[in-house]
Design a protein around this motif. Sequence first.
Motif, PDB file in Angstrom:
ATOM      1  N   LYS A  42       0.903  -1.123  -0.019  1.00 29.50           N
ATOM      2  CA  LYS A  42      -0.034  -0.134  -0.057  1.00 29.50           C
ATOM      3  C   LYS A  42       0.948   1.228   0.004  1.00 29.50           C
ATOM      4  O   LYS A  42       0.543   2.179  -0.716  1.00 29.50           O
ATOM      5  N   GLN A  45       1.926   2.167  -3.426  1.00 30.82           N
ATOM      6  CA  GLN A  45       0.801   2.530  -4.525  1.00 30.82           C
ATOM      7  C   GLN A  45       0.362   4.018  -4.143  1.00 30.82           C
ATOM      8  O   GLN A  45       0.254   4.548  -5.026  1.00 30.82           O
ATOM      9  N   GLN A  58      -5.460  -2.953  -6.316  1.00 31.34           N
ATOM     10  CA  GLN A  58      -5.180  -2.908  -4.781  1.00 31.34           C
ATOM     11  C   GLN A  58      -4.562  -3.965  -4.210  1.00 31.34           C
ATOM     12  O   GLN A  58      -4.946  -5.003  -4.167  1.00 31.34           O
TER      13      GLN A  58
END
Length: 390
Positions: A42, A45, A58
Amino acid sequence: MTMKRFRFLTSGESHGKSLNAIIEGVPAGIRIKPEIINEELKRRQIGYGRGDRMRIEQDTIEIKSGIRLGKTTGAPICLEIKNKDYANWEDVMSVIGYEYPTEEMLKKIEEKSFTKVRPGHADFAGAKKYNLSDLRDVLERSSARKTAIEVAVGSVAKQILKEFGIVGFSHVVQIGDVKLDFYPKTYTMIKEKAEKSDVRCADEMTADRMRNAIDKAGEVGDTLGGRFEVIFGNIPIGLGSYVHWDQALDGRLAQAVMSIPAIKAVEIGAGVDSAHLRGSQMHDEIFVGRNKETYRQTNNAGGIEGGISNGETLVVKGTMKPIPTMKKALSTVDLKNNTSALAHFERSDVCAVPACAVVAEARVAIILVDELLTKIGGDNLVEMKAHYGI
């Protein structure tokens, strides 16, 4: 004592079915938490200036082997990240060669094929090296998308290092012309502020200026690069070697960070600023305390002397160029007929320096854990800690 080496191999394409990694050399008995790996994914990203792809994917990890009931078994570890966007690319990225493809399938493949080189990317050299007529075959593996699985591998490495009190972080010190001039007093403060920032900058006023620079570049279809620092503390003395050139810790770290897509320079400690310093200013003096302990008041060496860690904080700096895929198309060549053209555009980020810093963290951790395993050995965590003295 069994000497261990942390080795890994990755596979997968940007729009393929998945990204995979097999890690070898992880001793048994180490707790690896998939949720920590997902937190790292995460971190890679998010970030100001990231493109549409990050809203599609995701990233979550699936551990397929090598870990049982939360702990490593000593066997190879297999990791996988599925690409959600593959559903839109299944025909185009199929591994099967159809003898009689339908007209619809040929049309889909043609729509995703391109021959107009993107200057600054691997397109031109890659096509020539591998004799490829469709630059899609270059883009898919040279894409920075593959760094997602490397961050997962790096998370495994970081979880091993944490067992020995070795922890690290990254922060951004420059985006475009905007530089961080004010540093918080401690590494702890820098880390806390950087983790809360969408540009990974430890000073909010500088962060605002960075966002404005990204916005302005995006408005005209351009991209921005920048610089970051990776910092790891509690490094033991003796990782690396001066005996052979390829065993030097700084050399291994430089290769690991330099090979991240878009990185153009790597520095250790004072780095390029060393050129402006006299020897008396550059080299970190050693003092002896009341209890005969040694200490230093500066760390221009960045934790490495003679290719060996010296016990000080490790400081690795990376410089990332602006991303070569951009809406503001550059002049190039169309390899289909060797004529002048404007470069191909694929959805892209305006700025990925914060994400690149996270990838660099992973690469540094991978080298550190490999060096640690080589130094202390051990087939399981109990042996390793006994050899380490904890």
